[in-house]
Design a protein around this motif. Structure first.
Motif, PDB file in Angstrom:
ATOM      1  N   GLU A  85      20.778  -8.381  14.148  1.00  0.00           N
ATOM      2  CA  GLU A  85      19.826  -7.615  15.173  1.00  0.00           C
ATOM      3  C   GLU A  85      19.130  -6.676  14.638  1.00  0.00           C
ATOM      4  O   GLU A  85      17.809  -6.492  15.117  1.00  0.00           O
ATOM      5  CB  GLU A  85      20.799  -7.513  16.527  1.00  0.00           C
ATOM      6  N   GLU A  86      19.469  -5.666  14.148  1.00  0.00           N
ATOM      7  CA  GLU A  86      18.908  -4.478  13.365  1.00  0.00           C
ATOM      8  C   GLU A  86      17.671  -4.950  12.508  1.00  0.00           C
ATOM      9  O   GLU A  86      16.553  -4.330  12.575  1.00  0.00           O
ATOM     10  CB  GLU A  86      19.790  -3.391  13.048  1.00  0.00           C
ATOM     11  N   ILE A  87      17.911  -6.042  11.631  1.00  0.00           N
ATOM     12  CA  ILE A  87      16.910  -6.544  10.701  1.00  0.00           C
ATOM     13  C   ILE A  87      15.754  -7.078  11.468  1.00  0.00           C
ATOM     14  O   ILE A  87      14.638  -6.572  11.292  1.00  0.00           O
ATOM     15  CB  ILE A  87      17.393  -7.352   9.757  1.00  0.00           C
ATOM     16  N   GLU A  88      16.172  -7.896  12.685  1.00  0.00           N
ATOM     17  CA  GLU A  88      15.240  -8.279  13.275  1.00  0.00           C
ATOM     18  C   GLU A  88      14.264  -7.322  14.024  1.00  0.00           C
ATOM     19  O   GLU A  88      13.158  -7.391  14.245  1.00  0.00           O
ATOM     20  CB  GLU A  88      15.938  -9.160  14.571  1.00  0.00           C
ATOM     21  N   ALA A  89      14.840  -6.174  14.347  1.00  0.00           N
ATOM     22  CA  ALA A  89      14.145  -5.032  14.830  1.00  0.00           C
ATOM     23  C   ALA A  89      13.173  -4.505  13.972  1.00  0.00           C
ATOM     24  O   ALA A  89      12.101  -4.102  14.332  1.00  0.00           O
ATOM     25  CB  ALA A  89      15.301  -4.124  15.525  1.00  0.00           C
ATOM     26  N   VAL A  90      13.681  -4.308  12.714  1.00  0.00           N
ATOM     27  CA  VAL A  90      12.585  -3.857  11.759  1.00  0.00           C
ATOM     28  C   VAL A  90      11.634  -4.725  11.535  1.00  0.00           C
ATOM     29  O   VAL A  90      10.208  -4.388  11.258  1.00  0.00           O
ATOM     30  CB  VAL A  90      13.250  -3.517  10.336  1.00  0.00           C
ATOM     31  N   PHE A  91      11.773  -6.058  11.623  1.00  0.00           N
ATOM     32  CA  PHE A  91      10.705  -7.245  11.354  1.00  0.00           C
ATOM     33  C   PHE A  91       9.612  -7.062  12.455  1.00  0.00           C
ATOM     34  O   PHE A  91       8.490  -7.035  12.291  1.00  0.00           O
ATOM     35  CB  PHE A  91      11.261  -8.546  11.465  1.00  0.00           C
ATOM     36  N   ARG A  92      10.097  -6.649  13.775  1.00  0.00           N
ATOM     37  CA  ARG A  92       9.057  -6.655  14.797  1.00  0.00           C
ATOM     38  C   ARG A  92       8.557  -5.048  14.906  1.00  0.00           C
ATOM     39  O   ARG A  92       7.115  -5.101  15.141  1.00  0.00           O
ATOM     40  CB  ARG A  92       9.947  -6.821  16.020  1.00  0.00           C
ATOM     41  N   ARG A  93       9.133  -4.373  14.160  1.00  0.00           N
ATOM     42  CA  ARG A  93       8.601  -3.011  14.287  1.00  0.00           C
ATOM     43  C   ARG A  93       7.496  -2.902  13.168  1.00  0.00           C
ATOM     44  O   ARG A  93       6.546  -2.155  13.311  1.00  0.00           O
ATOM     45  CB  ARG A  93       9.729  -2.108  13.936  1.00  0.00           C
ATOM     46  N   SER A  94       7.672  -3.726  12.263  1.00  0.00           N
ATOM     47  CA  SER A  94       6.653  -3.750  11.111  1.00  0.00           C
ATOM     48  C   SER A  94       5.315  -4.021  11.407  1.00  0.00           C
ATOM     49  O   SER A  94       4.353  -3.684  10.787  1.00  0.00           O
ATOM     50  CB  SER A  94       7.015  -4.736  10.049  1.00  0.00           C
ATOM     51  N   PHE A  95       5.129  -4.849  12.694  1.00  0.00           N
ATOM     52  CA  PHE A  95       3.698  -5.241  13.152  1.00  0.00           C
ATOM     53  C   PHE A  95       2.996  -3.685  13.485  1.00  0.00           C
ATOM     54  O   PHE A  95       1.805  -3.982  13.312  1.00  0.00           O
ATOM     55  CB  PHE A  95       3.834  -5.940  14.357  1.00  0.00           C
ATOM     56  N   SER A  96       3.638  -2.654  13.463  1.00  0.00           N
ATOM     57  CA  SER A  96       2.972  -1.524  14.138  1.00  0.00           C
ATOM     58  C   SER A  96       2.801  -0.502  12.876  1.00  0.00           C
ATOM     59  O   SER A  96       2.495   0.842  12.885  1.00  0.00           O
ATOM     60  CB  SER A  96       3.480  -0.737  15.265  1.00  0.00           C
ATOM     61  N   ALA A  97       3.281  -0.947  11.551  1.00  0.00           N
ATOM     62  CA  ALA A  97       3.368  -0.113  10.425  1.00  0.00           C
ATOM     63  C   ALA A  97       1.932   0.222  10.100  1.00  0.00           C
ATOM     64  O   ALA A  97       0.797  -0.697  10.210  1.00  0.00           O
ATOM     65  CB  ALA A  97       3.931  -0.584   9.425  1.00  0.00           C
ATOM     66  N   ASP A  98       1.740   1.353   9.099  1.00  0.00           N
ATOM     67  CA  ASP A  98       0.235   1.792   8.804  1.00  0.00           C
ATOM     68  C   ASP A  98       0.101   1.025   7.558  1.00  0.00           C
ATOM     69  O   ASP A  98      -1.073   0.425   7.335  1.00  0.00           O
ATOM     70  CB  ASP A  98       0.342   3.279   8.273  1.00  0.00           C
ATOM     71  N   CYS A  99       1.072   0.334   6.879  1.00  0.00           N
ATOM     72  CA  CYS A  99       0.915  -0.544   5.504  1.00  0.00           C
ATOM     73  C   CYS A  99       2.155  -1.276   5.448  1.00  0.00           C
ATOM     74  O   CYS A  99       3.180  -0.867   5.721  1.00  0.00           O
ATOM     75  CB  CYS A  99       0.846   0.526   4.335  1.00  0.00           C
ATOM     76  N   TYR A 100       1.828  -2.668   5.250  1.00  0.00           N
ATOM     77  CA  TYR A 100       2.746  -3.671   5.061  1.00  0.00           C
ATOM     78  C   TYR A 100       2.494  -4.278   3.540  1.00  0.00           C
ATOM     79  O   TYR A 100       1.249  -4.692   3.136  1.00  0.00           O
ATOM     80  CB  TYR A 100       2.449  -4.604   6.191  1.00  0.00           C
ATOM     81  N   LEU A 101       3.620  -4.269   2.885  1.00  0.00           N
ATOM     82  CA  LEU A 101       3.564  -4.809   1.582  1.00  0.00           C
ATOM     83  C   LEU A 101       4.412  -5.912   1.409  1.00  0.00           C
ATOM     84  O   LEU A 101       5.690  -6.177   1.719  1.00  0.00           O
ATOM     85  CB  LEU A 101       4.256  -3.665   0.761  1.00  0.00           C
ATOM     86  N   ALA A 102       3.838  -6.952   0.489  1.00  0.00           N
ATOM     87  CA  ALA A 102       4.464  -8.037   0.467  1.00  0.00           C
ATOM     88  C   ALA A 102       3.968  -8.857  -0.784  1.00  0.00           C
ATOM     89  O   ALA A 102       3.223  -8.156  -1.724  1.00  0.00           O
ATOM     90  CB  ALA A 102       4.206  -9.200   1.441  1.00  0.00           C
ATOM     91  N   SER A 103       4.262 -10.232  -1.075  1.00  0.00           N
ATOM     92  CA  SER A 103       3.501 -10.806  -2.049  1.00  0.00           C
ATOM     93  C   SER A 103       2.840 -12.040  -1.546  1.00  0.00           C
ATOM     94  O   SER A 103       2.533 -12.172  -0.312  1.00  0.00           O
ATOM     95  CB  SER A 103       4.619 -11.184  -3.388  1.00  0.00           C
ATOM     96  N   ALA A 104       2.441 -13.285  -2.274  1.00  0.00           N
ATOM     97  CA  ALA A 104       2.059 -14.365  -1.841  1.00  0.00           C
ATOM     98  C   ALA A 104       2.688 -15.606  -2.900  1.00  0.00           C
ATOM     99  O   ALA A 104       3.090 -15.266  -3.528  1.00  0.00           O
ATOM    100  CB  ALA A 104       0.508 -14.359  -1.866  1.00  0.00           C
ATOM    101  N   ASN A 105       2.669 -16.480  -2.088  1.00  0.00           N
ATOM    102  CA  ASN A 105       3.166 -17.827  -2.828  1.00  0.00           C
ATOM    103  C   ASN A 105       2.285 -18.311  -3.632  1.00  0.00           C
ATOM    104  O   ASN A 105       2.530 -18.924  -4.800  1.00  0.00           O
ATOM    105  CB  ASN A 105       3.732 -18.985  -1.864  1.00  0.00           C
ATOM    106  N   ALA A 106       1.086 -18.135  -3.398  1.00  0.00           N
ATOM    107  CA  ALA A 106      -0.200 -18.394  -4.302  1.00  0.00           C
ATOM    108  C   ALA A 106      -1.500 -17.928  -3.886  1.00  0.00           C
ATOM    109  O   ALA A 106      -1.577 -17.462  -2.738  1.00  0.00           O
ATOM    110  CB  ALA A 106      -0.328 -20.049  -4.364  1.00  0.00           C
ATOM    111  N   ILE A 107      -2.419 -17.816  -4.744  1.00  0.00           N
ATOM    112  CA  ILE A 107      -3.933 -17.327  -4.702  1.00  0.00           C
ATOM    113  C   ILE A 107      -4.594 -18.110  -5.198  1.00  0.00           C
ATOM    114  O   ILE A 107      -4.448 -18.488  -6.675  1.00  0.00           O
ATOM    115  CB  ILE A 107      -3.896 -15.766  -5.407  1.00  0.00           C
ATOM    116  N   THR A 108      -5.474 -18.721  -4.470  1.00  0.00           N
ATOM    117  CA  THR A 108      -6.547 -19.641  -5.318  1.00  0.00           C
ATOM    118  C   THR A 108      -7.648 -18.821  -5.978  1.00  0.00           C
ATOM    119  O   THR A 108      -7.997 -17.700  -5.570  1.00  0.00           O
ATOM    120  CB  THR A 108      -7.227 -20.559  -4.293  1.00  0.00           C
ATOM    121  N   GLU A 109      -8.407 -19.593  -6.920  1.00  0.00           N
ATOM    122  CA  GLU A 109      -9.424 -18.844  -7.675  1.00  0.00           C
ATOM    123  C   GLU A 109     -10.661 -18.891  -6.777  1.00  0.00           C
ATOM    124  O   GLU A 109     -11.598 -18.225  -7.129  1.00  0.00           O
ATOM    125  CB  GLU A 109      -9.682 -19.980  -8.869  1.00  0.00           C
TER     126      GLU A 109
END
Length: 213
Positions: A85-109
């Protein structure tokens, strides 16, 4: 990687970065995983609120440890002892973050960002919410087009991630997508960023060294 292959991979990265910029997204090219952190120091303001999506690439480049020790308010989904439940709360809170970091499954040319998610928190945050999104993507994830991105997902990325996460899915057993209806399926929500209305909201750091799945 020999020098000739290295030059060719770098040229592909530069073409992809240019295509991203034509799509109102910022592209950066770096040589090694170690080059990611110095660039992040330039891109993330001190005291910024920061969150992350699930990503092997971030871990391999030392980004998680960097955020934990840096001058940021890091909303750490991996903090020991958190309940589901706390992890899910972090997920929802993340929408208001100043910066969000992740990766991508692919980037096309062509400068398209392809992502697939199970919980969908990562693709949702990349698409809308945080004021700034930074994706760390290895050159191994650059593909020709969306068809190749889908093939890469089904024959490599999804099975590897299912194994990593101990998901009880057919692909974790067979090593390839079975187009399952498993409750544990990790390929639930598909997104493609083709263009950004807010210039440079999405920034992609392309790393010459392979990273992630």
């Amino acid at each position: 990687m020999d020098s000739f292959l290295e030059q060719t991979v770098w040229q592909r990265m530069e073409r992809t970065a240019k295509a991203l910029e034509q799509n109102n997204m910022k592209g950066y090219c770096v040589k090694t995983r170690a080059d990611v952190i110095p660039l992040l120091k330039e891109l993330i303001a001190e005291n910024a609120t920061v969150a992350v999506g699930g990503s092997v690439s971030l871990d391999e480049c030392g980004v998680l440890d960097f955020l934990r020790s840096g001058p940021y308010q890091f909303w750490d989904r991996y903090e020991p002892g958190l309940t589901r439940e706390e992890i899910e709360a972090v997920f929802r809170r993340s929408f208001s973050a100043d910066c969000y970091l992740a990766s991508a499954n692919a980037i096309t040319e062509s400068g398209e960002i392809f992502n697939v998610d199970g919980n969908s928190n990562r693709v949702a945050a990349i698409a809308y919410g945080p004021a700034s999104v930074i994706l760390v993507v290895g050159s191994n994830k650059i593909v020709r087009d969306l068809d190749e991105a889908q093939m890469r997902l089904e024959t490599f990325a999804a099975p590897a991630n299912a194994k990593r996460l101990s998901c009880k899915t057919p692909c974790a057993v067979t090593g390839k997508c079975e187009h399952c209806h498993s409750p544990a399926r990790i390929c639930c929500s598909y997104t493609v960023q083709r263009f950004q209305r807010v210039p440079n909201r999405i920034k992609v750091i392309l790393v010459q060294e392979p990273t992630g799945y």
